[in-house]
Design an enzyme around this catalytic site. Structure first.
Site, mmCIF file in Angstrom:
data_model
loop_
_atom_site.group_PDB
_atom_site.id
_atom_site.type_symbol
_atom_site.label_atom_id
_atom_site.label_comp_id
_atom_site.label_asym_id
_atom_site.label_seq_id
_atom_site.Cartn_x
_atom_site.Cartn_y
_atom_site.Cartn_z
ATOM 1 N N TYR A 77 -3.576 9.457 -43.087
ATOM 2 C CA TYR A 77 -4.640 10.451 -43.200
ATOM 3 C C TYR A 77 -5.285 10.396 -44.570
ATOM 4 O O TYR A 77 -4.666 10.009 -45.558
ATOM 5 C CB TYR A 77 -4.151 11.854 -42.852
ATOM 6 C CG TYR A 77 -3.269 12.499 -43.891
ATOM 7 C CD1 TYR A 77 -1.897 12.319 -43.866
ATOM 8 C CD2 TYR A 77 -3.817 13.311 -44.881
ATOM 9 C CE1 TYR A 77 -1.088 12.918 -44.809
ATOM 10 C CE2 TYR A 77 -3.008 13.912 -45.829
ATOM 11 C CZ TYR A 77 -1.645 13.701 -45.791
ATOM 12 O OH TYR A 77 -0.851 14.297 -46.726
ATOM 13 N N ARG B 174 -3.327 8.239 -47.208
ATOM 14 C CA ARG B 174 -1.880 8.098 -47.249
ATOM 15 C C ARG B 174 -1.425 7.118 -46.177
ATOM 16 O O ARG B 174 -1.933 7.151 -45.056
ATOM 17 C CB ARG B 174 -1.174 9.446 -46.982
ATOM 18 C CG ARG B 174 -1.383 10.572 -47.978
ATOM 19 C CD ARG B 174 -0.986 10.246 -49.406
ATOM 20 N NE ARG B 174 0.217 9.450 -49.569
ATOM 21 C CZ ARG B 174 1.480 9.893 -49.474
ATOM 22 N NH1 ARG B 174 1.724 11.152 -49.211
ATOM 23 N NH2 ARG B 174 2.505 9.092 -49.663
#
Lengths: 204, 249
Positions: B154, B164
């Site tokens: 995300y 991430r």
């Protein structure tokens, strides 16, 4: 070649991130029905021995802004100075006191708060008594490895003055960053992550 | 202590933490660390009884579905959407000894990278059958396991285009409060691991590799779920043969 020690390396820490509540306090962030309640919310019950106190505080960053997404955990002895842990060999702690609590910093006013009891004195490694204290551990977004400190009590000035850990603080004006101020039965301590009022953090 | 263990509780101090192996507090590429990192030196303290003791949790607190994230938030008869995986491993200390009775708590985004949290604004959809939290307590060999869906990557507001890697957060209790640890598990082969400013807060490449779980083909259940293996190492502790008596005088 000498013999090998066969030591493993500790798993490296990573930040708890902004959504730490999902895992540690799911009911607090409205994930309901998975666990009955959030761990660490009830340290005492009706039978717990000792003086009831409230311990609270805020966490502020290097710009004096409230850290509202942290989790605070505390660990402390019972009123007789015994820990509720299998490694406690000096006696049996009060079975009605967990010794451990967990609380998020509030999204509005930034406070963490624990309903607990005043801990008794426990000995330093050489037998000298340590002043009554609570171990505090905080994690949050932006903190790569959890920060340990201690909460001492402003009405224990005599004991604080000979506490073996506090005596090791070279810059004496920093001692007060670990002493919670008493108001009635409530003790309040703000934790400053950075700056002129920076809290003394421990490598334990 | 579990009933079938005849080991005495250990009361030695913990090995000093290797803070060059862990991330430093100040890691400017991870922007939030700039104002949340202490600038003064830590005060070193060889563990007293306040740090070598810690809370221990009983197996009785664990519910039947606590380690099944596919079902523990799902409506009856339904399940979370995503790649079904099993994550399992052992909790050991630095001496290689199993840490029995260790409480692990884990949390993660859903298969699309969306967390169930009111502060999360990513436009990927919430999965109505996925909460994202679970927990387990290790057995006498230090083993744990849980079932979940593989989380998605995300985006996050750090750099202009930072994402991430897929990850699962872990919180671990050992036997002493000084062992308290929170970390993140990553997945073998994910090219985003090495682009992530949170991963690279850790200076040593081999330390980062300790956070990457390999695909564990042998533990994969045919026609059901693949498996990843993630071992966790907590601080070891000294024997007390020549220690001062912690009881004091």
């Amino acid at each position: 070649m000498v013999q090998e020690l066969h030591r493993l390396k500790e798993t490296p820490s990573q930040t708890a991130g902004p959504y730490v509540h999902i895992g540690l306090t799911p009911n607090y962030c409205d994930i309901r029905g998975v666990y009955d309640g959030d761990l660490g919310t009830a340290m005492v019950n009706d039978q717990t021995l000792g003086e009831r106190i409230t311990v609270r505080g805020r966490i502020l960053d290097g710009a004096d802004t409230l850290v509202r997404d942290a989790i605070a955990e505390i660990w402390q002895a019972d009123s007789a100075g015994l820990y509720n842990s299998p490694s406690e060999m000096r006696g049996t702690a009060d079975p009605n006191f967990t010794g451990w609590g967990r609380c998020p910093t509030n999204a509005e006013d930034g406070y963490f708060q624990f309903e607990t009891i005043k801990p008794g004195k426990v000995p330093f490694k050489d037998g000298r008594p340590m002043a009554p204290h609570i171990t505090l551990w905080i994690v949050a977004r932006g903190i790569n490895i959890g920060l340990h400190t201690r909460i001492y009590f402003s009405d224990e000035a005599e004991a604080n003055a000979v506490d073996p850990l506090l005596l090791r603080i070279e810059h004496r004006q920093r001692v007060e960053t670990m002493v919670a101020q008493k108001d009635g039965s409530t003790y309040t301590l703000d934790i400053h992550l950075q700056g002129p009022k920076e809290t003394v953090f421990l490598d334990i | 202590m579990s009933a079938n263990s005849n080991k005495q509780p250990e009361t030695g101090g913990f090995f000093a933490r290797d803070r060059a192996w862990h991330a430093p507090a100040l890691t400017p590429e991870y922007k939030t660390s700039i104002l949340r990192s202490p600038q003064r030196a830590l005060l070193s303290l060889d563990g007293t009884i306040s740090e070598i003791t810690g809370p221990v949790f009983g197996h009785s607190m664990i519910g039947e579905l606590d380690n099944d994230l596919i079902h523990n938030y799902a409506r009856p008869g339904e399940s979370a959407i995503g790649e079904r995986i099993i994550v399992h491993g052992r909790v050991l200390d630095e001496r290689g000894q199993p840490v029995r009775g260790a409480l692990l708590e884990f949390w993660q985004a859903n298969a699309g990278g969306r967390y169930r949290h009111k502060k999360e604004t990513y436009l990927a959809a919430i999965d109505p059958n996925f909460g994202g939290c679970g927990r387990a307590i290790t057995d006498d060999d230090g083993r744990y396991a849980f079932r979940t869906v593989k989380p998605g990557p995300y985006p996050w507001p750090n750099g202009v285009n930072d994402w991430r890697p897929a990850h699962i957060h872990f919180s671990v209790f050992g036997h002493g409060f000084a062992q308290r640890l929170i970390t993140q598990m990553y997945f073998e082969g994910d090219p985003m691991i090495w682009k992530c400013p949170i991963v690279t807060t850790i200076p040593d490449r081999s330390a980062i590799e300790q956070l990457i779980a390999p695909l564990d083909w042998d533990q994969t259940i045919p026609m059901d779920a693949r498996a990843y293996k993630f071992d966790i190492v907590l601080r070891g502790r000294r024997s007390t043969l020549f220690e001062n008596r912690l009881e004091g005088n």
